[in-house]
Design an enzyme around this catalytic site. Sequence first.
Site, mmCIF file in Angstrom:
data_model
loop_
_atom_site.group_PDB
_atom_site.id
_atom_site.type_symbol
_atom_site.label_atom_id
_atom_site.label_comp_id
_atom_site.label_asym_id
_atom_site.label_seq_id
_atom_site.Cartn_x
_atom_site.Cartn_y
_atom_site.Cartn_z
ATOM 1 N N HIS A 132 9.528 13.184 32.106
ATOM 2 C CA HIS A 132 9.959 14.427 32.752
ATOM 3 C C HIS A 132 9.115 15.566 32.215
ATOM 4 C CE1 HIS A 132 12.551 17.621 34.226
ATOM 5 N NE2 HIS A 132 13.042 16.714 35.052
ATOM 6 N N ASP B 296 16.678 9.913 37.865
ATOM 7 C CA ASP B 296 16.470 8.963 38.957
ATOM 8 C C ASP B 296 16.599 7.513 38.526
ATOM 9 O OD1 ASP B 296 15.964 10.836 40.987
ATOM 10 O OD2 ASP B 296 13.987 11.199 40.148
HETATM 11 N N1 ACO Z 1 5.045 5.710 32.963
HETATM 12 C C1 ACO Z 1 3.968 5.576 32.155
HETATM 13 N N2 ACO Z 1 3.313 6.612 31.598
HETATM 14 C C2 ACO Z 1 3.750 7.838 31.874
HETATM 15 C C3 ACO Z 1 4.872 8.071 32.700
HETATM 16 C C4 ACO Z 1 5.532 6.949 33.261
HETATM 17 N N3 ACO Z 1 6.581 7.109 34.059
HETATM 18 N N4 ACO Z 1 5.097 9.410 32.807
HETATM 19 C C5 ACO Z 1 4.145 9.991 32.073
HETATM 20 N N5 ACO Z 1 3.326 9.053 31.498
HETATM 21 C C6 ACO Z 1 2.224 9.308 30.563
HETATM 22 C C7 ACO Z 1 0.993 9.844 31.283
HETATM 23 O O1 ACO Z 1 0.132 8.807 31.712
HETATM 24 C C8 ACO Z 1 0.391 10.706 30.199
HETATM 25 O O2 ACO Z 1 -0.265 9.860 29.280
HETATM 26 P P1 ACO Z 1 -1.605 10.364 28.524
HETATM 27 O O3 ACO Z 1 -1.167 11.556 27.705
HETATM 28 O O4 ACO Z 1 -2.036 9.205 27.708
HETATM 29 O O5 ACO Z 1 -2.573 10.750 29.602
HETATM 30 C C9 ACO Z 1 1.602 11.307 29.486
HETATM 31 O O6 ACO Z 1 2.641 10.338 29.678
HETATM 32 C C10 ACO Z 1 2.045 12.658 30.016
HETATM 33 O O7 ACO Z 1 2.226 12.536 31.430
HETATM 34 P P2 ACO Z 1 2.011 13.711 32.492
HETATM 35 O O8 ACO Z 1 1.716 13.117 33.827
HETATM 36 O O9 ACO Z 1 1.041 14.706 31.946
HETATM 37 O O10 ACO Z 1 3.436 14.361 32.488
HETATM 38 P P3 ACO Z 1 3.952 15.379 33.574
HETATM 39 O O11 ACO Z 1 4.865 16.285 32.871
HETATM 40 O O12 ACO Z 1 2.816 15.984 34.316
HETATM 41 O O13 ACO Z 1 4.729 14.454 34.642
HETATM 42 C C11 ACO Z 1 6.397 13.165 35.653
HETATM 43 C C12 ACO Z 1 6.095 14.288 34.646
HETATM 44 C C13 ACO Z 1 5.744 13.481 37.019
HETATM 45 C C14 ACO Z 1 7.907 13.109 35.867
HETATM 46 C C15 ACO Z 1 5.859 11.811 35.092
HETATM 47 O O14 ACO Z 1 6.501 11.511 33.866
HETATM 48 C C16 ACO Z 1 6.031 10.672 36.075
HETATM 49 O O15 ACO Z 1 5.141 10.464 36.922
HETATM 50 N N6 ACO Z 1 7.172 9.911 36.008
HETATM 51 C C17 ACO Z 1 7.446 8.866 36.956
HETATM 52 C C18 ACO Z 1 7.990 9.458 38.252
HETATM 53 C C19 ACO Z 1 9.421 9.974 38.096
HETATM 54 O O16 ACO Z 1 10.283 9.306 37.554
HETATM 55 N N7 ACO Z 1 9.658 11.171 38.646
HETATM 56 C C20 ACO Z 1 10.996 11.797 38.637
HETATM 57 C C21 ACO Z 1 11.003 12.990 37.734
HETATM 58 S S1 ACO Z 1 12.620 13.673 37.621
HETATM 59 C C22 ACO Z 1 12.814 14.516 39.045
HETATM 60 O O17 ACO Z 1 11.903 14.998 39.656
HETATM 61 C C23 ACO Z 1 14.111 14.652 39.529
#
Ligand code: ACO
Length: 421
Positions: A303, A360
Amino acid sequence: MTEAKLILDNKEYTFPTFKGSEGEVAFDISKLRAQSGAITYDHGYGNTGSCKSAITFIDGDKGILRYRGYPIEELAGKKPFGQVAYLLIHGELPNDEQARKWRNSFTENSLPHESLLKFFDRFPVTAHPMNILASMISAMSSYYPYDSEDEDHINLNILRLLGQVKSLAAFSYKKSVGQPFVYPLSGFSYAANFLRMMFAEPMEEYQVPVVAEKALDVLLTLHADHEQNCSTSTVRMVGSSQANLYASISAGVNALWGPLHGGANQAVLEMLEKIAADGHDYKKYVEMAKDKDSSFRLMGFGHRVYKSYDPRAALLRKMCDEVLEEMGVQDPLLDIAKALEDVALTDDYFLERNLYPNVDFYSGIMYRAMGIPTDMFTVLFAMGRMPGWIAHWLEMRADPDGRIHRPRQIFTGHPERHLEG
Ligand code: ACO
């Protein structure tokens, strides 16, 4: 702290700072460009406060979520969703009389314009219900044009939106299964009315299962607001041009649809189904999520704001077991979800990046137990988020410092060039 200093090319600039009511500090850089010629670069807006807001407070490090000051744990399941909607929109919980009137006005306004329903016939059977919902809400502005200066008109349209979103959502499902629409009835709670419209059939009496009604009520409350997330910021962005309520909210529905936002609840279930079909080998998917050469992410994890357990996911995890047990449902996907969570919560990759289950992760399993089809999950999220979007739209509109939202950019394209000859 009352001011912040910036030194740029040996020149010093001073900016005022201020604190939010929970002590968070902000630098007011609204004069930055005018004074220094420079702008900020904040990819994905992770450090940018786009507005001042009094609606919802989140402390992502401590896992705190409050609506109008009330912790989510004190509202979910303890106040009906309709009253939580009132709280978000009006700032205070309703007294008994206000609650009664509010509930009645929801129902009175929950019948969509009959001509609007003809649109349902024009969508292909394969249309995603989020697309149908966004289109219907957008079309509502043609059926209910209003004077944007008249508060009574605005309030009536808010009630129409809150009341009709659940009818439109249920009708889109009925259309997809080729059954007649079931119209809303007074005397039912918001959640029960929706379940009736989804599952009642002409041939037999339908009793709304109390456990499903209660669970849905909690789910709606948990989704009701989440401050400046992607869809809410979209509603504010579109509304800042003075676009009408329906146009602004319809844009929010579309933003919510994406799998990185509200669409994740559908994506989680699809991921769990895939793991089940793949011999329940969840460890393989954890490895894929960690692999930098793979674009796969564990859906329902991570998140932007929560760097500890999402408090909504914590409530849902607990409720999920209770609801499935009460409904007599044994879902192997719940076992996979728990196993995935156990691995992720002990794996360095997830720990180092503070990746915990989000709202979620467990919601889909509960919707599935209620018989709600996967492609309706995000629609239920939109129904829950409606009061939050409306509250933000109203707050944005009433902001005396409000101006059209218009970010800048750092141009990285070709410098000026000319056609030859
Ligand atoms: N699985 C694996 N790795 C992940 C995940 C995941 N679900 N989420 C983040 N990471 C990793 C990224 O690859 C990144 O790694 P790095 O630092 O080695 O490059 C690090 O964690 C940070 O990730 P970001 O994408 O920079 O985090 P951001 O804050 O931009 O994204 C998000 C947040 C979009 C929710 C992301 O965690 C994600 O894609 N999760 C899966 C989709 C999801 O569940 N969305 C619902 C969110 S809640 C809502 O909207 C109601």
